[in-house]
Motif scaffolding. Structure first.
Motif, PDB file in Angstrom:
ATOM      1  N   LEU A 173      79.675  61.562 189.876  1.00 22.99           N
ATOM      2  CA  LEU A 173      79.877  62.735 189.328  1.00 22.99           C
ATOM      3  C   LEU A 173      81.043  63.140 188.517  1.00 22.99           C
ATOM      4  O   LEU A 173      80.991  63.534 187.371  1.00 22.99           O
ATOM      5  N   CYS A 177      81.088  63.554 184.304  1.00 25.23           N
ATOM      6  CA  CYS A 177      81.522  64.894 184.052  1.00 25.23           C
ATOM      7  C   CYS A 177      82.656  64.660 183.241  1.00 25.23           C
ATOM      8  O   CYS A 177      82.722  65.394 181.999  1.00 25.23           O
ATOM      9  N   LEU A 197      85.153  70.790 189.162  1.00 26.18           N
ATOM     10  CA  LEU A 197      84.719  69.500 189.846  1.00 26.18           C
ATOM     11  C   LEU A 197      85.126  69.555 191.211  1.00 26.18           C
ATOM     12  O   LEU A 197      84.173  69.059 192.062  1.00 26.18           O
ATOM     13  N   ARG A 199      85.193  72.189 193.366  1.00 23.78           N
ATOM     14  CA  ARG A 199      84.202  73.060 193.844  1.00 23.78           C
ATOM     15  C   ARG A 199      83.093  72.355 193.878  1.00 23.78           C
ATOM     16  O   ARG A 199      82.239  72.428 195.168  1.00 23.78           O
ATOM     17  N   TRP A 200      82.549  71.531 192.950  1.00 28.46           N
ATOM     18  CA  TRP A 200      81.291  70.857 193.057  1.00 28.46           C
ATOM     19  C   TRP A 200      81.248  69.768 194.200  1.00 28.46           C
ATOM     20  O   TRP A 200      80.262  69.296 195.009  1.00 28.46           O
ATOM     21  N   SER A 203      80.942  71.130 197.623  1.00 33.12           N
ATOM     22  CA  SER A 203      79.646  71.352 197.866  1.00 33.12           C
ATOM     23  C   SER A 203      78.785  70.577 198.213  1.00 33.12           C
ATOM     24  O   SER A 203      78.199  70.812 199.227  1.00 33.12           O
TER      25      SER A 203
END
Length: 234
Positions: A173, A177, A197, A199-200, A203
């Motif tokens: 990821l 990204c 990033l 925060r993602w 998650s």
């Protein structure tokens, strides 16, 4: 006996030549890194030789062929990457601090060395069955994060088998990204991008933990794991 002196003299000359050859190879590699940073990933061996102040034929007195040049550059790049990504090997603090540090280190290196990264990617594709240094970097980071996740999952009495897929998913990821972010001329600022990033990634980790019945505060300190650094590239 006089004849016994000749082999010793030959050995001495051979050692001096080997030492000089190694020194010159390092000088050529450093020149290559400079010209890649200035001109981009598509530099030729002729441009590398020019940056080193020699003719192209002189370059090949120290390297077997172009593939040998690319391989030496890749080896040096790997050493630099491992040094520059040092924060990844010693993550500590809150979960969000660890994630932000890891993501920040990775995106900073890519943004500051995108030509070198693209150079390594280009020559990994052209190397056939040769070593893929970009894959090596991702694998090293993924393996380290796997060990980190395994440590905390075991600490929380959770199933550690998910550590590997989660770790390598996070690496993919962040890498993909960041590649898109670097290619976008309208890209947002790096600090904002790193925050997104982070925060993602949180998650993904939070969902994994909650699925195992664990709720963790992203901003509460965690005990630092006692994990050794990954081995340096040879």
């Amino acid at each position: 006996m006089p004849s016994s002196a000749h082999p010793g003299s030959a050995d001495g000359r051979a050692k001096r030549w080997a030492g000089q050859r190694d020194r010159r190879r390092r000088e050529f590699v450093e020149a290559a890194l400079r010209v890649i940073a200035e001109r981009g990933p598509g530099v030729s061996t002729e441009q590398i030789a020019h940056a080193a102040g020699v003719a192209r034929t002189q370059l090949y007195k120290h390297f077997t062929d172009a593939a040998d040049v690319h391989g030496a550059i890749a080896e040096r790049a790997m050493q630099l990457i491992h040094t520059d990504l040092a924060p990844l090997w010693n993550l500590h603090g809150t979960p969000m601090e660890m994630i932000s540090s890891a993501v920040g280190s990775h995106t900073r290196w890519l943004s500051e060395n995108q030509y070198l990264y693209r150079y390594l990617s280009m020559h990994a594709l052209s190397a056939g069955n040769g070593p893929n240094r970009i894959t090596d970097v991702k694998t090293t980071i993924g393996n380290h994060l796997t060990r980190l996740f395994e440590h905390y999952l075991a600490l929380f009495s959770m199933d550690t088998r998910v550590a590997g897929p989660v770790a390598f998913g996070v690496v993919g990821l962040v890498d993909s990204c960041t590649a898109q972010w670097l290619a976008d001329p309208r890209r947002i600022g790096r600090d904002e991008f790193v925050a997104l990033l982070a925060r993602w990634v949180w998650s993904i980790l939070d969902d994994t933990l909650r699925a195992g019945g664990m709720e963790l505060d992203a901003h509460a300190p965690l005990a630092a794991p006692d994990l050794k650094f990954p081995p340096s590239p040879e």
